[in-house]
Design an enzyme around this catalytic site. Sequence first.
Site, short mmCIF file in Angstrom:
data_model
loop_
_atom_site.label_atom_id
_atom_site.label_comp_id
_atom_site.label_asym_id
_atom_site.label_seq_id
_atom_site.Cartn_x
_atom_site.Cartn_y
_atom_site.Cartn_z
N THR A 182 40.88 37.35 53.00
CA THR A 182 41.60 38.37 52.23
C THR A 182 42.20 39.46 53.11
O THR A 182 41.63 39.79 54.16
CB THR A 182 40.63 39.02 51.23
OG1 THR A 182 41.27 40.17 50.66
CG2 THR A 182 39.36 39.49 51.90
N TYR B 67 33.55 43.96 49.19
CA TYR B 67 34.29 42.69 49.04
C TYR B 67 34.93 42.29 50.37
O TYR B 67 34.74 41.17 50.86
CB TYR B 67 35.36 42.85 47.96
CG TYR B 67 36.35 41.71 47.95
CD1 TYR B 67 35.97 40.45 47.51
CD2 TYR B 67 37.65 41.89 48.41
CE1 TYR B 67 36.86 39.40 47.53
CE2 TYR B 67 38.55 40.84 48.43
CZ TYR B 67 38.15 39.59 48.00
OH TYR B 67 39.03 38.54 48.02
#
Length: 329
Positions: A117, A141
Amino acid sequence: MSILVTGGAGYIGSHMVWNLVDAGESVTVLDNLSTGFDWAIADAARLVHGDIADETLLDQVLGSGEIDAVIHFAGSIIVPESVSDPLKYYRNNTANSRTLLEACVRNKVRNFIFSSTAAVYGDPVTVPVPEDAALCPLSPYGSSKLMTEIMLADTAKAHDFHYTALRYFNVAGADPKGRTGQSTANATHLIKVACEAALGKRDHLSIFGTDYDTPDGTGVRDYIHVSDLVEAHALALKDLRATGESRVMNCGYGEGFSVRQVIDAVRRASNKDFKVLEEPRRPGDSPKVVARADKIRATLGWQPRYDDLDTIVGHALAWEDGLARRNRL
Ligand code: UD1
Protein backbone atom coordinates in the site's frame (compact mmCIF):
# COMPACT_ATOMS: atom_id res chain seq x y z
CA MET A 1 0.21 -24.88 -12.80
CA SER A 2 -2.30 -23.21 -10.57
CA ILE A 3 -2.41 -19.90 -8.68
CA LEU A 4 -3.60 -19.49 -5.11
CA VAL A 5 -5.47 -16.22 -4.53
CA THR A 6 -5.95 -15.43 -0.84
CA GLY A 7 -8.88 -13.10 -0.24
CA GLY A 8 -10.23 -14.00 -3.68
CA ALA A 9 -13.83 -13.44 -2.58
CA GLY A 10 -13.12 -9.82 -1.67
CA TYR A 11 -13.24 -6.64 -3.68
CA ILE A 12 -9.85 -6.66 -5.40
CA GLY A 13 -9.36 -10.42 -5.11
CA SER A 14 -12.58 -11.23 -6.98
CA HIS A 15 -11.49 -8.97 -9.87
CA MET A 16 -8.12 -10.76 -9.88
CA VAL A 17 -9.82 -14.15 -10.10
CA TRP A 18 -11.89 -13.02 -13.10
CA ASN A 19 -8.75 -11.65 -14.79
CA LEU A 20 -6.88 -14.96 -14.30
CA VAL A 21 -9.82 -17.13 -15.33
CA ASP A 22 -10.32 -14.96 -18.45
CA ALA A 23 -6.63 -15.60 -19.27
CA GLY A 24 -7.13 -19.39 -18.97
CA GLU A 25 -5.26 -19.80 -15.66
CA SER A 26 -6.26 -22.40 -13.08
CA VAL A 27 -7.20 -20.65 -9.81
CA THR A 28 -7.74 -21.71 -6.21
CA VAL A 29 -9.23 -19.15 -3.83
CA LEU A 30 -8.56 -19.28 -0.09
CA ASP A 31 -10.97 -17.01 1.75
CA ASN A 32 -12.63 -17.08 5.17
CA LEU A 33 -15.59 -15.08 3.76
CA SER A 34 -15.37 -12.61 6.66
CA THR A 35 -15.80 -9.65 4.32
CA GLY A 36 -15.97 -11.34 0.90
CA PHE A 37 -18.76 -13.25 -0.84
CA ASP A 38 -18.71 -16.67 -2.46
CA TRP A 39 -20.96 -15.39 -5.26
CA ALA A 40 -18.26 -12.92 -6.25
CA ILE A 41 -15.89 -15.75 -7.23
CA ALA A 42 -15.82 -16.81 -10.88
CA ASP A 43 -17.36 -20.28 -11.29
CA ALA A 44 -14.21 -21.67 -12.88
CA ALA A 45 -12.18 -21.06 -9.72
CA ARG A 46 -12.08 -23.49 -6.78
CA LEU A 47 -13.00 -22.04 -3.38
CA VAL A 48 -11.32 -23.32 -0.24
CA HIS A 49 -13.26 -21.82 2.65
CA GLY A 50 -10.71 -21.25 5.38
CA ASP A 51 -8.15 -18.99 6.96
CA ILE A 52 -4.57 -18.18 6.04
CA ALA A 53 -3.75 -18.59 9.74
CA ASP A 54 -4.56 -22.31 9.47
CA GLU A 55 -1.19 -24.00 8.89
CA THR A 56 -2.66 -27.46 8.32
CA LEU A 57 -4.99 -26.13 5.65
CA LEU A 58 -2.15 -24.17 4.03
CA ASP A 59 -0.03 -27.33 3.83
CA GLN A 60 -2.92 -29.20 2.22
CA VAL A 61 -3.43 -26.50 -0.41
CA LEU A 62 0.22 -25.59 -1.09
CA GLY A 63 1.56 -29.12 -0.67
CA SER A 64 -0.44 -30.51 -3.59
CA GLY A 65 2.41 -29.59 -5.96
CA GLU A 66 -0.04 -27.85 -8.29
CA ILE A 67 0.42 -24.29 -7.04
CA ASP A 68 3.39 -22.31 -8.31
CA ALA A 69 2.32 -18.80 -7.27
CA VAL A 70 0.40 -17.06 -4.50
CA ILE A 71 -1.33 -13.72 -4.91
CA HIS A 72 -2.00 -12.51 -1.39
CA PHE A 73 -4.92 -10.11 -0.85
CA ALA A 74 -6.42 -11.40 2.40
CA GLY A 75 -6.17 -8.77 5.12
CA SER A 76 -7.75 -5.74 6.73
CA ILE A 77 -7.72 -2.42 4.89
CA ILE A 78 -9.36 0.41 6.82
CA VAL A 79 -6.89 3.08 7.93
CA PRO A 80 -8.96 4.63 10.80
CA GLU A 81 -9.97 1.20 12.13
CA SER A 82 -6.28 0.30 12.31
CA VAL A 83 -5.73 3.31 14.58
CA SER A 84 -8.45 2.21 17.01
CA ASP A 85 -7.72 -1.54 16.79
CA PRO A 86 -4.03 -1.89 15.87
CA LEU A 87 -3.59 -5.45 17.05
CA LYS A 88 -6.27 -6.65 14.64
CA TYR A 89 -4.07 -5.27 11.84
CA TYR A 90 -0.85 -6.75 13.18
CA ARG A 91 -2.62 -10.12 13.38
CA ASN A 92 -4.53 -10.10 10.08
CA ASN A 93 -1.92 -8.34 7.97
CA THR A 94 1.43 -9.13 9.58
CA ALA A 95 1.21 -12.31 11.66
CA ASN A 96 -1.05 -14.14 9.19
CA SER A 97 1.19 -13.12 6.28
CA ARG A 98 4.13 -14.57 8.19
CA THR A 99 2.26 -17.87 8.54
CA LEU A 100 1.48 -17.87 4.82
CA LEU A 101 5.08 -17.06 3.87
CA GLU A 102 6.41 -19.82 6.06
CA ALA A 103 3.99 -22.28 4.43
CA CYS A 104 5.18 -21.15 0.98
CA VAL A 105 8.82 -21.76 1.92
CA ARG A 106 7.97 -25.12 3.51
CA ASN A 107 6.05 -26.23 0.42
CA LYS A 108 8.51 -24.74 -2.11
CA VAL A 109 6.04 -22.29 -3.63
CA ARG A 110 8.46 -19.72 -5.01
CA ASN A 111 6.39 -16.91 -6.57
CA PHE A 112 4.50 -14.48 -4.38
CA ILE A 113 2.63 -11.28 -5.18
CA PHE A 114 1.74 -9.06 -2.26
CA SER A 115 -0.84 -6.30 -2.02
CA SER A 116 1.08 -3.58 -0.29
CA THR A 117 0.00 0.00 0.00
CA ALA A 118 0.89 3.63 -0.51
CA ALA A 119 0.22 3.95 3.22
CA VAL A 120 3.83 2.74 3.78
CA TYR A 121 4.98 6.25 2.75
CA GLY A 122 2.87 8.07 5.36
CA ASP A 123 2.93 11.76 4.50
CA PRO A 124 5.50 11.74 1.68
CA VAL A 125 7.92 14.65 1.35
CA THR A 126 8.11 14.26 -2.45
CA VAL A 127 4.83 14.00 -4.35
CA PRO A 128 4.47 12.12 -6.71
CA VAL A 129 6.20 9.69 -4.38
CA PRO A 130 8.88 7.35 -5.82
CA GLU A 131 9.44 3.81 -4.59
CA ASP A 132 12.73 4.73 -2.89
CA ALA A 133 11.13 7.43 -0.72
CA ALA A 134 11.40 7.14 3.06
CA LEU A 135 8.97 4.62 4.55
CA CYS A 136 7.18 6.29 7.48
CA PRO A 137 3.63 4.94 7.84
CA LEU A 138 1.19 7.13 9.77
CA SER A 139 -1.13 4.29 10.73
CA PRO A 140 -0.89 0.74 12.08
CA TYR A 141 -2.40 -0.32 8.75
CA GLY A 142 0.60 1.07 6.87
CA SER A 143 3.02 -0.37 9.44
CA SER A 144 1.38 -3.80 9.29
CA LYS A 145 1.88 -3.91 5.51
CA LEU A 146 5.43 -2.52 5.70
CA MET A 147 6.36 -5.29 8.13
CA THR A 148 5.22 -7.82 5.55
CA GLU A 149 7.34 -6.12 2.87
CA ILE A 150 10.33 -6.48 5.21
CA MET A 151 9.55 -10.17 5.81
CA LEU A 152 9.31 -10.71 2.04
CA ALA A 153 12.68 -9.08 1.38
CA ASP A 154 14.38 -11.15 4.08
CA THR A 155 12.69 -14.37 2.95
CA ALA A 156 13.78 -13.76 -0.66
CA LYS A 157 17.38 -13.33 0.55
CA ALA A 158 17.33 -16.53 2.57
CA HIS A 159 15.36 -18.92 0.35
CA ASP A 160 14.58 -19.82 -3.24
CA PHE A 161 11.65 -17.42 -3.14
CA HIS A 162 10.74 -14.40 -5.30
CA TYR A 163 8.13 -11.72 -4.81
CA THR A 164 6.56 -8.61 -6.20
CA ALA A 165 5.10 -6.13 -3.74
CA LEU A 166 2.69 -3.72 -5.39
CA ARG A 167 2.03 -0.56 -3.42
CA TYR A 168 -1.55 0.31 -4.24
CA PHE A 169 -2.81 3.83 -4.26
CA ASN A 170 -6.61 4.30 -3.97
CA VAL A 171 -8.36 1.44 -5.68
CA ALA A 172 -11.87 2.13 -6.96
CA GLY A 173 -14.36 1.29 -9.71
CA ALA A 174 -15.74 -2.10 -10.68
CA ASP A 175 -15.51 -4.73 -13.39
CA PRO A 176 -16.58 -3.02 -16.66
CA LYS A 177 -18.57 -6.18 -17.50
CA GLY A 178 -20.47 -5.86 -14.20
CA ARG A 179 -19.42 -9.29 -12.87
CA THR A 180 -18.06 -8.06 -9.53
CA GLY A 181 -17.48 -4.83 -7.63
CA GLN A 182 -17.08 -3.33 -4.17
CA SER A 183 -19.80 -5.09 -2.17
CA THR A 184 -18.54 -4.93 1.41
CA ALA A 185 -21.14 -3.76 3.90
CA ASN A 186 -20.12 -0.57 5.71
CA ALA A 187 -17.23 0.09 3.32
CA THR A 188 -15.44 3.36 4.02
CA HIS A 189 -13.84 4.12 0.63
CA LEU A 190 -14.62 7.61 -0.56
CA ILE A 191 -15.93 6.68 -4.02
CA LYS A 192 -18.08 3.86 -2.63
CA VAL A 193 -19.52 6.11 0.09
CA ALA A 194 -20.21 8.91 -2.42
CA CYS A 195 -22.00 6.49 -4.76
CA GLU A 196 -24.13 5.24 -1.86
CA ALA A 197 -25.03 8.85 -0.99
CA ALA A 198 -25.95 9.59 -4.64
CA LEU A 199 -28.21 6.53 -4.72
CA GLY A 200 -29.97 7.50 -1.47
CA LYS A 201 -28.44 4.60 0.50
CA ARG A 202 -26.87 7.12 2.87
CA ASP A 203 -28.23 10.34 4.18
CA HIS A 204 -25.01 12.28 3.53
CA LEU A 205 -21.29 12.19 2.84
CA SER A 206 -18.76 13.63 5.30
CA ILE A 207 -15.61 15.34 4.09
CA PHE A 208 -12.91 14.51 6.62
CA GLY A 209 -10.74 17.62 6.77
CA THR A 210 -11.08 20.81 4.76
CA ASP A 211 -7.95 22.52 6.10
CA TYR A 212 -5.22 20.49 4.45
CA ASP A 213 -2.48 22.24 2.52
CA THR A 214 -3.98 21.19 -0.82
CA PRO A 215 -5.62 23.31 -3.57
CA ASP A 216 -9.15 23.06 -2.12
CA GLY A 217 -8.24 22.05 1.45
CA THR A 218 -9.39 18.43 1.14
CA GLY A 219 -7.32 15.24 0.90
CA VAL A 220 -5.79 14.35 -2.46
CA ARG A 221 -5.47 10.75 -3.65
CA ASP A 222 -4.41 8.84 -6.77
CA TYR A 223 -7.51 6.81 -7.69
CA ILE A 224 -6.80 3.70 -9.76
CA HIS A 225 -9.35 1.50 -11.49
CA VAL A 226 -9.49 -1.98 -9.99
CA SER A 227 -9.32 -3.63 -13.44
CA ASP A 228 -6.06 -1.80 -14.25
CA LEU A 229 -4.75 -2.80 -10.83
CA VAL A 230 -5.42 -6.51 -11.31
CA GLU A 231 -3.93 -6.39 -14.81
CA ALA A 232 -0.74 -5.08 -13.16
CA HIS A 233 -0.76 -8.22 -10.99
CA ALA A 234 -1.19 -10.44 -14.05
CA LEU A 235 1.84 -8.78 -15.66
CA ALA A 236 3.79 -9.03 -12.40
CA LEU A 237 3.06 -12.76 -12.27
CA LYS A 238 4.27 -13.22 -15.85
CA ASP A 239 7.43 -11.28 -15.00
CA LEU A 240 8.02 -13.23 -11.79
CA ARG A 241 7.60 -16.60 -13.51
CA ALA A 242 9.96 -15.52 -16.33
CA THR A 243 12.70 -13.67 -14.44
CA GLY A 244 12.49 -14.68 -10.77
CA GLU A 245 13.39 -11.06 -9.94
CA SER A 246 11.91 -9.65 -6.74
CA ARG A 247 10.51 -6.14 -7.15
CA VAL A 248 8.63 -3.43 -5.27
CA MET A 249 6.51 -1.09 -7.40
CA ASN A 250 3.95 1.65 -6.99
CA CYS A 251 0.61 0.97 -8.59
CA GLY A 252 -1.13 4.23 -9.31
CA TYR A 253 -1.65 6.59 -12.25
CA GLY A 254 0.42 9.53 -11.03
CA GLU A 255 -2.50 11.97 -10.92
CA GLY A 256 -4.25 13.25 -7.80
CA PHE A 257 -7.88 14.25 -7.18
CA SER A 258 -9.30 15.95 -4.11
CA VAL A 259 -12.32 14.78 -2.12
CA ARG A 260 -14.31 17.67 -3.60
CA GLN A 261 -13.32 16.67 -7.15
CA VAL A 262 -14.48 13.11 -6.46
CA ILE A 263 -17.81 14.40 -5.10
CA ASP A 264 -18.28 16.50 -8.26
CA ALA A 265 -17.53 13.47 -10.45
CA VAL A 266 -20.12 11.37 -8.59
CA ARG A 267 -22.71 14.16 -8.91
CA ARG A 268 -21.97 14.36 -12.66
CA ALA A 269 -22.16 10.61 -13.22
CA SER A 270 -25.33 10.11 -11.17
CA ASN A 271 -27.03 13.37 -12.03
CA LYS A 272 -27.99 13.48 -8.35
CA ASP A 273 -27.15 15.92 -5.62
CA PHE A 274 -26.56 14.76 -2.06
CA LYS A 275 -25.85 16.30 1.31
CA VAL A 276 -22.17 16.93 2.10
CA LEU A 277 -21.00 17.76 5.64
CA GLU A 278 -17.59 19.23 6.43
CA GLU A 279 -16.01 17.44 9.39
CA PRO A 280 -12.63 17.35 11.17
CA ARG A 281 -9.66 15.39 9.84
CA ARG A 282 -9.72 11.62 10.24
CA PRO A 283 -6.91 10.04 12.31
CA GLY A 284 -4.12 8.44 10.26
CA ASP A 285 -4.92 10.33 7.02
CA SER A 286 -2.22 11.92 4.85
CA PRO A 287 -2.96 15.21 3.07
CA LYS A 288 -1.77 14.11 -0.35
CA VAL A 289 -0.71 10.72 -1.71
CA VAL A 290 0.06 10.43 -5.43
CA ALA A 291 2.22 7.78 -7.12
CA ARG A 292 5.30 8.28 -9.16
CA ALA A 293 4.11 5.74 -11.68
CA ASP A 294 6.87 5.25 -14.25
CA LYS A 295 8.64 2.19 -12.80
CA ILE A 296 5.76 -0.24 -13.22
CA ARG A 297 5.09 0.95 -16.76
CA ALA A 298 8.75 0.58 -17.75
CA THR A 299 9.30 -2.75 -15.98
CA LEU A 300 6.09 -4.59 -16.76
CA GLY A 301 4.87 -2.70 -19.84
CA TRP A 302 1.69 -1.91 -17.89
CA GLN A 303 -0.71 0.29 -19.84
CA PRO A 304 -3.79 1.39 -17.93
CA ARG A 305 -7.08 1.29 -19.84
CA TYR A 306 -9.41 3.07 -17.43
CA ASP A 307 -7.28 5.96 -16.14
CA ASP A 308 -10.04 8.51 -16.09
CA LEU A 309 -11.92 9.58 -12.93
CA ASP A 310 -15.30 9.76 -14.69
CA THR A 311 -14.87 6.19 -15.99
CA ILE A 312 -13.89 4.91 -12.54
CA VAL A 313 -16.85 6.64 -10.91
CA GLY A 314 -19.20 5.48 -13.70
CA HIS A 315 -18.28 1.83 -13.15
CA ALA A 316 -18.50 2.18 -9.35
CA LEU A 317 -21.93 3.78 -9.64
CA ALA A 318 -23.23 1.12 -12.05
CA TRP A 319 -22.14 -1.62 -9.63
CA GLU A 320 -23.64 0.17 -6.64
CA ASP A 321 -26.93 0.65 -8.47
CA GLY A 322 -27.03 -3.08 -9.29
CA LEU A 323 -26.40 -3.93 -5.63
CA ALA A 324 -29.18 -1.59 -4.54
CA ARG A 325 -31.63 -3.26 -6.92
CA ARG A 326 -30.47 -6.76 -5.90
CA ASN A 327 -31.04 -5.91 -2.22
CA ARG A 328 -34.55 -4.59 -2.95
CA LEU A 329 -35.60 -7.86 -4.65
C1 UD1 B 1 -7.05 3.89 0.87
C2 UD1 B 1 -7.17 2.40 1.14
C3 UD1 B 1 -5.92 1.88 1.71
C4 UD1 B 1 -4.76 2.28 0.80
C5 UD1 B 1 -4.69 3.78 0.65
C6 UD1 B 1 -3.55 4.17 -0.27
C7 UD1 B 1 -9.48 1.84 1.61
C8 UD1 B 1 -10.52 1.50 2.63
N1 UD1 B 1 -8.26 2.13 2.07
O1 UD1 B 1 -6.98 4.59 2.08
O2 UD1 B 1 -6.02 0.47 1.78
O3 UD1 B 1 -3.58 1.83 1.36
O4 UD1 B 1 -5.93 4.19 0.08
O5 UD1 B 1 -3.51 5.56 -0.48
O6 UD1 B 1 -9.70 1.84 0.42
N2 UD1 B 1 -12.82 10.63 2.79
C9 UD1 B 1 -13.80 11.53 3.11
N3 UD1 B 1 -15.02 11.04 3.43
C10 UD1 B 1 -15.33 9.70 3.44
C11 UD1 B 1 -14.30 8.79 3.10
C12 UD1 B 1 -13.06 9.29 2.78
O7 UD1 B 1 -13.57 12.74 3.13
O8 UD1 B 1 -16.48 9.33 3.75
C13 UD1 B 1 -11.49 11.14 2.39
C14 UD1 B 1 -10.35 10.67 3.28
O9 UD1 B 1 -10.17 11.51 4.38
C15 UD1 B 1 -9.19 10.69 2.28
C16 UD1 B 1 -9.85 10.30 0.95
O10 UD1 B 1 -11.22 10.63 1.11
O11 UD1 B 1 -8.66 11.98 2.13
C17 UD1 B 1 -9.73 8.82 0.61
O12 UD1 B 1 -10.14 8.06 1.75
P1 UD1 B 1 -10.45 6.49 1.65
O13 UD1 B 1 -11.26 6.21 0.42
O14 UD1 B 1 -10.98 6.07 2.96
O15 UD1 B 1 -9.02 5.85 1.39
P2 UD1 B 1 -7.61 6.05 2.17
O16 UD1 B 1 -7.80 6.30 3.63
O17 UD1 B 1 -6.80 7.03 1.38
